[in-house]
Design a protein around this motif. Sequence first.
Motif: not given
Length: 627
Positions: A228-232, A397-404, A459-463
Motif C-alpha cells: 500500500a504505497y505508490a499507485l494502486f 468514493v472511488g477505487n484508485v489513488g496514490s500514496w506518495l 506513503g506520506a500523502i494519500e491522493l
Amino acid sequence: MLRLAATFVQLLALTRVCLAYTDALSELHARTISPSVASSTTYDYIIVGGGQAGLVIANRLTEDASKTVLVVEHGYLDTNPAQEDPSSATAYKQHLLYNLTSTPQTGLNGRSGLTVFAAAVVGGGSTINGMMLDRGAPEDYDNWSKLGNPGWSFKKLLPYFKKATHLALPDPAILKEFNITWDLSAYGSKDTPIEVSYPSYQYPAVKVQYQGMIEAGVQPQKEGALNAYALFWFPGALTKKEVKRSYAVSGYYRPVADRKNLHLLTGYRVNEILFNRFKRATGITFQARDTPAGENVQTAKAKREIVLTSGFLHTPQILQRSGIGPAALLREANIPVLVDLPGVGANLQDHAVGSTNFQFNTDIIPNPGSLTSNETFKAWADELWATNRTGPRSITVGNVGSWLPLPLLAQDDYKSIVATIKSQNVSELLPSTYDKTLIAGYKIQRNLIASSYSRNTFGAIELPFSGRGSSSLSLEHPLSRGTIRLNTTDIYAEPLVDYNTFVNPIDPLVIAKSVKFVRKWQSTPAMQQLSPVEVAPGADLQTDEQLVASLRDSAGPTTAHGCCTAAMSPRLHGGVVDEKLRVYGVSGLSIGDVSTIPLIPGSHTCSTVYAIAEHAAELIKKRTAGW
C-alpha cells in the motif's frame, strides 16, 4: 419517456428492497435485550461498545456456545435501507454520529468548532464511512512491532486481515479497460464475513489521471492490500451481487444475532468499569443514554473479561471515569485514582487534510458532474441502477489513488526535512500534559517515522482520484499529537478533543509539498488533454511558506480516522495496553479497538480495525480458555 420509466422501475425496486430490509431489521430489533435482562445476568464477557470492533469480537467469542457475551452500545441499529447503498459513502447522517466539536486548534490559526467524527450506531465506523477498505503499507505495521509489540508486524497481522475479508473479482470489461490488478493471496476465502469488490463502472477520466500519475513518477503496484504505497487500485466494502455495504452488522452480527449466548443492549451508555479490591474488572455501570447522570443506573457483571471497544473517543473517556488515566486529571475531576496511566487519552492521531481544485476546460464526457448536469446521462444511470444495480451509481468514493512517498514529493530537500524531524525538541511540540513516559515513547515514534519518511515504501500523502478536478491530500503520518480528556466539570458530558493539528511544523510542510506535486501531475502530457486550470489554492501561492500559511486557514484536522488514544506500547513509553491488549495495572480488562493503535497507518482505518479485533478475539479466547 425513458426518464419516467426509469423512475418507476427505480421506485418499484426500492420499495422491494425497503420491505425486505425493514423485515430483516425488525428481526434484529426483536433480538436486542432489555436492561433488566443485562443487569440480572452474569456474563462470561462484557463488550463495551457495539461498533465495528465490538461486533467482531462478540461474533468470535460466542462461537463457543457455552460462553455468554453482553454487548452494550450507545447507538441503535440503523433502519434506513439507504445506509447500505453506495451513495451512503458520501452522506454522513448526523443522527448516526456523536455531536461534538474540537477545542480551538492553535496550529490552524485558532479555528474552533471543527467537527469530531465518531459513529454512534451499531456497527460503528463500518456503518457510516466512505467504504474504502484499504490497508496500510507493510512498513506501517512493522513499525508497530518495533515499538515493543511483538506479534503485530505486517506478516503477523496478515492472517487476521485475510480472516475478515474476501475479494469478489471485477467485471471483465471494467478490469480490461482500466487495467485493474489484484492478488488473491491478500484475501481470505469466500466464507469470510466482509466482501470487498469493485463497482461496475468507472469514469473515463480515471484512465487519464492514472497515466498522469505514472508520468509524474509514481510507480504502479499490482495489489494495494500487500503493497500500500505508490499507485494502486483498491476495492470497496460492497457486495458484488447486491451492491450493498458489507460491514460489521451484515458480516459479523446479522448472521449470528439469534445465538442464545449473545445479548445486545442498544441505546445505553456505559458509565464506569467496576473493580474488586484486587483491581480485577468485575462489571460495568450503565444507564439509558438520554437520561440525566446518576438516574436509573444499573450494573452488569462479567466472570472472565471486560473488553473496551468504544473507539478513540470513548474508550479513554470510560477508562478515565473508572479511575484509570493521568492522575492529575482524575484528581481534578474528583475521581479516585485506581491506576495512574498517563497514556490514557494521549497520543491522539488523525489524518489532517488539505485540498486542491483544478477546472478541466476540456473534460471528458461523461464525468462525475454529468450526474447533475446532463439529464440524459442521469436518466441512463438511474435506469441501470434501478434495473440491475450497475452503472455510475455503484461507485462509492472511488477505487484508485496514490500514496506518495516523501522522496517523490520533495526530491531536493526530503533529506533535510528528515534531519529536521530528528533534531526537533519534542517537548516544545507535544501537549503540556505529556509526562516523561509519553515523551520517551514519542521520541521512538518520531525516529521510526523519520526513518520511514526516507524510503519510497511509505506513503506520506494519500491522493485518491475518481475523474474529478478536486483532490484531497491526507497527511498519512502526522508528527503532531493530541489529547482526549474528561470534561472535569461534567464527566458524563462528551470529552474535550484537541487534535493539536499542525503544531509540529513538518506536518503542513509535507502537505505543501504535495500541493506542488499535484501541479506537476496536472502538467503531465496525459493530463493536458483535460486542459486543467488551477482554482485552489491559487497559482499565486508558490513558496512553501505561502502554501503552509494557506493550509493553516483551510485544512481540516480529521478524515474520521481518529485513533491511538489507548496505545499498545510498553508502559514506560506511555502505553496503555500490552501486546496482548491487556490494560496495565489491572486484570480482567482489555481493549480491542482503534484506540490501541500506536502509530496511525497510512490508510483508512476500517480494514485495520477488523484485523485488530480478529486478533483481539483470539487473544481473549486463549487466555481465558482454561477458566
